[in-house]
Write an enzyme that holds these catalytic residues in place. Structure first.
Site, PDB file in Angstrom:
ATOM      1  N   HIS A 234     -14.467   4.223  -6.059  1.00 23.27           N
ATOM      2  CA  HIS A 234     -15.925   4.089  -5.953  1.00 23.27           C
ATOM      3  C   HIS A 234     -16.586   5.248  -6.686  1.00 23.27           C
ATOM      4  O   HIS A 234     -17.777   5.482  -6.548  1.00 23.27           O
ATOM      5  CB  HIS A 234     -16.376   4.122  -4.484  1.00 23.27           C
ATOM      6  CG  HIS A 234     -15.469   3.370  -3.573  1.00 23.27           C
ATOM      7  ND1 HIS A 234     -14.378   3.937  -2.974  1.00 23.27           N
ATOM      8  CD2 HIS A 234     -15.467   2.078  -3.201  1.00 23.27           C
ATOM      9  CE1 HIS A 234     -13.741   3.018  -2.261  1.00 23.27           C
ATOM     10  NE2 HIS A 234     -14.377   1.889  -2.379  1.00 23.27           N
TER      11      HIS A 234
ATOM     12  N   GLN B  61      -0.896   7.038  -6.086  1.00 20.60           N
ATOM     13  CA  GLN B  61      -2.002   7.925  -5.724  1.00 20.60           C
ATOM     14  C   GLN B  61      -2.155   9.059  -6.753  1.00 20.60           C
ATOM     15  O   GLN B  61      -1.233   9.863  -6.932  1.00 20.60           O
ATOM     16  CB  GLN B  61      -1.721   8.530  -4.351  1.00 20.60           C
ATOM     17  CG  GLN B  61      -1.599   7.506  -3.238  1.00 20.60           C
ATOM     18  CD  GLN B  61      -0.772   8.005  -2.066  1.00 20.60           C
ATOM     19  OE1 GLN B  61       0.227   8.714  -2.247  1.00 20.60           O
ATOM     20  NE2 GLN B  61      -1.156   7.620  -0.848  1.00 20.60           N
TER      21      GLN B  61
ATOM     22  N   ASP C  97       0.841  -1.195   0.000  1.00 19.43           N
ATOM     23  CA  ASP C  97       0.000   0.000   0.000  1.00 19.43           C
ATOM     24  C   ASP C  97       0.880   1.251   0.000  1.00 19.43           C
ATOM     25  O   ASP C  97       2.039   1.218   0.433  1.00 19.43           O
ATOM     26  CB  ASP C  97      -0.877   0.037   1.267  1.00 19.43           C
ATOM     27  CG  ASP C  97      -2.039  -0.957   1.205  1.00 19.43           C
ATOM     28  OD1 ASP C  97      -2.134  -1.718   0.226  1.00 19.43           O
ATOM     29  OD2 ASP C  97      -2.853  -0.956   2.152  1.00 19.43           O
ATOM     30  N   MET C  98       0.301   2.358  -0.466  1.00 24.45           N
ATOM     31  CA  MET C  98       1.031   3.629  -0.400  1.00 24.45           C
ATOM     32  C   MET C  98       0.505   4.412   0.802  1.00 24.45           C
ATOM     33  O   MET C  98      -0.700   4.491   1.022  1.00 24.45           O
ATOM     34  CB  MET C  98       0.828   4.419  -1.695  1.00 24.45           C
ATOM     35  CG  MET C  98       1.684   5.652  -1.810  1.00 24.45           C
ATOM     36  SD  MET C  98       3.452   5.389  -1.553  1.00 24.45           S
ATOM     37  CE  MET C  98       3.972   4.718  -3.130  1.00 24.45           C
TER      38      MET C  98
ATOM     39  N   LYS D 206      -7.050   7.283  -5.718  1.00 28.29           N
ATOM     40  CA  LYS D 206      -6.923   8.747  -5.618  1.00 28.29           C
ATOM     41  C   LYS D 206      -5.897   9.126  -4.553  1.00 28.29           C
ATOM     42  O   LYS D 206      -5.157  10.082  -4.713  1.00 28.29           O
ATOM     43  CB  LYS D 206      -8.269   9.362  -5.232  1.00 28.29           C
ATOM     44  CG  LYS D 206      -9.283   9.394  -6.359  1.00 28.29           C
ATOM     45  CD  LYS D 206     -10.544  10.123  -5.895  1.00 28.29           C
ATOM     46  CE  LYS D 206     -11.572  10.174  -6.994  1.00 28.29           C
ATOM     47  NZ  LYS D 206     -12.857  10.742  -6.522  1.00 28.29           N
TER      48      LYS D 206
ATOM     49  N   ARG E 116      -1.907  -0.899  -8.173  1.00 26.82           N
ATOM     50  CA  ARG E 116      -3.228  -0.440  -7.757  1.00 26.82           C
ATOM     51  C   ARG E 116      -3.180   1.078  -7.934  1.00 26.82           C
ATOM     52  O   ARG E 116      -2.290   1.732  -7.398  1.00 26.82           O
ATOM     53  CB  ARG E 116      -3.528  -0.760  -6.305  1.00 26.82           C
ATOM     54  CG  ARG E 116      -4.845  -0.119  -5.829  1.00 26.82           C
ATOM     55  CD  ARG E 116      -5.016  -0.201  -4.316  1.00 26.82           C
ATOM     56  NE  ARG E 116      -5.093  -1.569  -3.858  1.00 26.82           N
ATOM     57  CZ  ARG E 116      -4.668  -1.954  -2.643  1.00 26.82           C
ATOM     58  NH1 ARG E 116      -4.145  -1.073  -1.800  1.00 26.82           N
ATOM     59  NH2 ARG E 116      -4.761  -3.213  -2.287  1.00 26.82           N
TER      60      ARG E 116
HETATM   61  C1  LIG Z   1      -9.007  -1.258  -2.840  1.00 27.14           C
HETATM   62  C2  LIG Z   1      -8.546   0.090  -2.390  1.00 27.14           C
HETATM   63  C3  LIG Z   1      -7.294   0.228  -1.830  1.00 27.14           C
HETATM   64  C4  LIG Z   1      -6.815   1.484  -1.448  1.00 27.14           C
HETATM   65  N1  LIG Z   1      -5.526   1.624  -1.040  1.00 27.14           N
HETATM   66  C5  LIG Z   1      -5.039   2.851  -0.776  1.00 27.14           C
HETATM   67  C6  LIG Z   1      -3.656   3.062  -0.498  1.00 27.14           C
HETATM   68  O1  LIG Z   1      -2.827   2.155  -0.492  1.00 27.14           O
HETATM   69  N2  LIG Z   1      -3.250   4.341  -0.224  1.00 27.14           N
HETATM   70  C7  LIG Z   1      -4.110   5.402  -0.253  1.00 27.14           C
HETATM   71  O2  LIG Z   1      -3.674   6.541  -0.030  1.00 27.14           O
HETATM   72  N3  LIG Z   1      -5.431   5.218  -0.514  1.00 27.14           N
HETATM   73  C8  LIG Z   1      -5.907   3.988  -0.776  1.00 27.14           C
HETATM   74  N4  LIG Z   1      -7.238   3.827  -1.068  1.00 27.14           N
HETATM   75  C9  LIG Z   1      -8.192   4.939  -0.823  1.00 27.14           C
HETATM   76  C10 LIG Z   1      -8.348   5.830  -2.037  1.00 27.14           C
HETATM   77  O3  LIG Z   1      -7.138   6.525  -2.224  1.00 27.14           O
HETATM   78  C11 LIG Z   1      -9.488   6.831  -1.846  1.00 27.14           C
HETATM   79  O4  LIG Z   1      -9.263   7.618  -0.737  1.00 27.14           O
HETATM   80  C12 LIG Z   1     -10.858   6.200  -1.703  1.00 27.14           C
HETATM   81  O5  LIG Z   1     -10.988   5.097  -2.557  1.00 27.14           O
HETATM   82  C13 LIG Z   1     -11.950   7.209  -2.082  1.00 27.14           C
HETATM   83  O6  LIG Z   1     -11.759   7.671  -3.382  1.00 27.14           O
HETATM   84  P1  LIG Z   1     -12.761   7.315  -4.584  1.00 27.14           P
HETATM   85  O7  LIG Z   1     -11.954   7.171  -5.820  1.00 27.14           O
HETATM   86  O8  LIG Z   1     -13.587   6.171  -4.221  1.00 27.14           O
HETATM   87  O9  LIG Z   1     -13.601   8.637  -4.799  1.00 27.14           O
HETATM   88  P2  LIG Z   1     -14.521   9.475  -3.792  1.00 27.14           P
HETATM   89  O10 LIG Z   1     -14.939  10.658  -4.601  1.00 27.14           O
HETATM   90  O11 LIG Z   1     -13.872   9.710  -2.496  1.00 27.14           O
HETATM   91  O12 LIG Z   1     -15.749   8.547  -3.551  1.00 27.14           O
HETATM   92  C14 LIG Z   1     -16.717   8.307  -4.565  1.00 27.14           C
HETATM   93  C15 LIG Z   1     -18.007   7.919  -3.903  1.00 27.14           C
HETATM   94  O13 LIG Z   1     -17.812   6.719  -3.182  1.00 27.14           O
HETATM   95  C16 LIG Z   1     -18.528   6.752  -1.970  1.00 27.14           C
HETATM   96  N5  LIG Z   1     -17.607   6.648  -0.861  1.00 27.14           N
HETATM   97  C17 LIG Z   1     -16.262   6.821  -0.880  1.00 27.14           C
HETATM   98  N6  LIG Z   1     -15.746   6.571   0.335  1.00 27.14           N
HETATM   99  C18 LIG Z   1     -16.802   6.256   1.140  1.00 27.14           C
HETATM  100  C19 LIG Z   1     -16.940   5.887   2.497  1.00 27.14           C
HETATM  101  N7  LIG Z   1     -15.890   5.804   3.297  1.00 27.14           N
HETATM  102  N8  LIG Z   1     -18.189   5.625   2.955  1.00 27.14           N
HETATM  103  C20 LIG Z   1     -19.262   5.684   2.161  1.00 27.14           C
HETATM  104  N9  LIG Z   1     -19.188   6.012   0.864  1.00 27.14           N
HETATM  105  C21 LIG Z   1     -17.987   6.295   0.363  1.00 27.14           C
HETATM  106  C22 LIG Z   1     -19.304   8.025  -1.944  1.00 27.14           C
HETATM  107  O14 LIG Z   1     -20.561   7.774  -2.517  1.00 27.14           O
HETATM  108  C23 LIG Z   1     -18.500   8.908  -2.859  1.00 27.14           C
HETATM  109  O15 LIG Z   1     -19.279   9.907  -3.437  1.00 27.14           O
HETATM  110  C24 LIG Z   1      -7.693   2.605  -1.539  1.00 27.14           C
HETATM  111  C25 LIG Z   1      -8.962   2.465  -2.089  1.00 27.14           C
HETATM  112  C26 LIG Z   1      -9.389   1.239  -2.543  1.00 27.14           C
HETATM  113  C27 LIG Z   1     -10.722   1.134  -3.182  1.00 27.14           C
END
Ligand SMILES: Cc1cc2nc3c(=O)[nH]c(=O)nc-3n(C[C@H](O)[C@H](O)[C@H](O)COP(=O)(O)OP(=O)(O)OC[C@H]3O[C@@H](n4cnc5c(N)ncnc54)[C@H](O)[C@@H]3O)c2cc1C
Length: 301
Positions: A219, A155, A125-126, A179, A176
């Site tokens: 998501h 990221q 992970d980052m 964002k 992976r």
């Molecule tokens: C499998 C996986 C591994 C990851 N690993 C890392 C990592 O190693 N390092 C790192 O910095 N980040 C990691 N992340 C987190 C990532 O960087 C984002 O912060 C996170 O995925 C939210 O960004 P998004 O692209 O889903 O967009 P967003 O715009 O944040 O979310 C889109 C939509 O998803 C829904 N949503 C998002 N989060 C939530 C929540 N907590 N509860 C309810 N609804 C929500 C909402 O409806 C939102 O409008 C990971 C994410 C995933 C999916």
């Protein structure tokens, strides 16, 4: 992040753990390995693969890191024994990155050796931007020894990431792409939602162009839709990508992606050290965090 969100973030951090757990448990499979296994089995039964993570980070004592290594070895043994369709996700600071780089490297070698034995895979992970350089260095060192069993996370919110990817793509990297979840200064990170989305897609394009494997971890429906278009336009074969989501988040969109015929991997976090992870999830959803804070604080109605 605006002023209100800042207040919410600070408020959530000071709430008692028991209160946070009530709201955060939807994002965590449970506090022990058995719960992680049960959740992974449920996902596998729906045709969804997993990446299991025994939660923990920011370790400051080598003996704690060694304890986590033992638990990760047990996790890999269990995945094999229970025939789970899952790899593992790991945080370098859980294995002492902040303490001693070479020590952390040694711990990763132990874990990846076990993954090699089972033909499994370790995702690094980052973490926050103070660790980016050393995590890339860690990954590159491990890649030389275990090219088929280790991958990295990048990221899209960081200005530097496109260049990092150009550099990393000298080898066929397993990524992976997400964002990014840490709160970074505007000098090094995009802050506007659309800027982050555009950079995500620019990086995704580059990874695909350079024939890398990509876990599209989001998501965010607009990104999913743009990724669908790239996959269709480039006629990308199914062994070159997967979608990834976090346990407990946007299950409707997750089902939609699976029904559309794409591979889906869900990140399944479990363990006693759920607190930091839960705080980050709640910070991402200020509305939920605020509801929680209001129900607990005496000065709100
Ligand atoms: C499998 C996986 C591994 C990851 N690993 C890392 C990592 O190693 N390092 C790192 O910095 N980040 C990691 N992340 C987190 C990532 O960087 C984002 O912060 C996170 O995925 C939210 O960004 P998004 O692209 O889903 O967009 P967003 O715009 O944040 O979310 C889109 C939509 O998803 C829904 N949503 C998002 N989060 C939530 C929540 N907590 N509860 C309810 N609804 C929500 C909402 O409806 C939102 O409008 C990971 C994410 C995933 C999916």
């Amino acid at each position: 992040m605006n002023f209100i969100n800042n207040v919410i973030v600070k408020t959530v951090k000071i709430l008692p753990k028991s209160v946070i757990y009530l709201f955060a448990k939807k994002y965590i499979a449970g506090k022990n390995l058995a719960k992680g296994v049960a959740t992974t089995k449920e996902l596998n039964a729906k045709g969804i693969t997993a990446t299991m993570d025994l939660l923990g980070e920011s370790v400051t004592r080598k003996e704690d890191a060694l304890g986590f290594v033992e638990q990760f070895l047990e996790l890999l043994d269990t995945i094999e024994k229970e025939r789970l369709d899952s790899n593992i996700s790991t945080k370098p600071t859980q294995f002492g990155l902040d303490v001693d780089f070479d020590f952390c490297l040694e711990q990763y070698e132990k874990i990846i050796e076990r993954a090699v034995k089972y033909n499994n895979f370790v995702r690094i992970d980052m973490e926050d931007s103070s660790t980016t350089d050393s995590i890339i260095k860690l990954y590159k060192t491990l890649y030389k020894k275990y090219p088929n069993n280790v991958g990295i996370v990048v990221q899209a919110y960081l200005h530097r990431t496109f260049d990092d990817v150009v550099d990393l793509n000298e080898n066929p990297t397993d990524y992976r792409l997400c964002k990014g979840i840490y709160i970074e200064p505007k000098e090094i990170a995009f802050k506007e939602k659309d800027e982050v989305r555009d950079n995500f897609i620019k990086i995704l394009d580059k990874m695909i162009e350079d024939n890398c494997y990509v876990g599209i971890a989001t998501h965010d429906k607009p990104i999913v839709e743009r990724a669908y278009k790239i996959i269709a336009d480039k006629n990308l074969s199914k062994d070159k990508y997967e979608f990834q989501m976090l346990y407990g988040v946007t299950e409707k969109l997750r089902t939609q992606i699976v029904n559309d015929g794409h591979k889906m991997r869900v990140y399944v976090p479990f363990g006693e050290q759920w607190h930091f992870y839960a705080i980050r999830r709640l910070q991402e959803t200020p509305a939920l965090a605020w509801t929680m804070a209001k129900s607990f604080l005496p000065f709100t109605d």
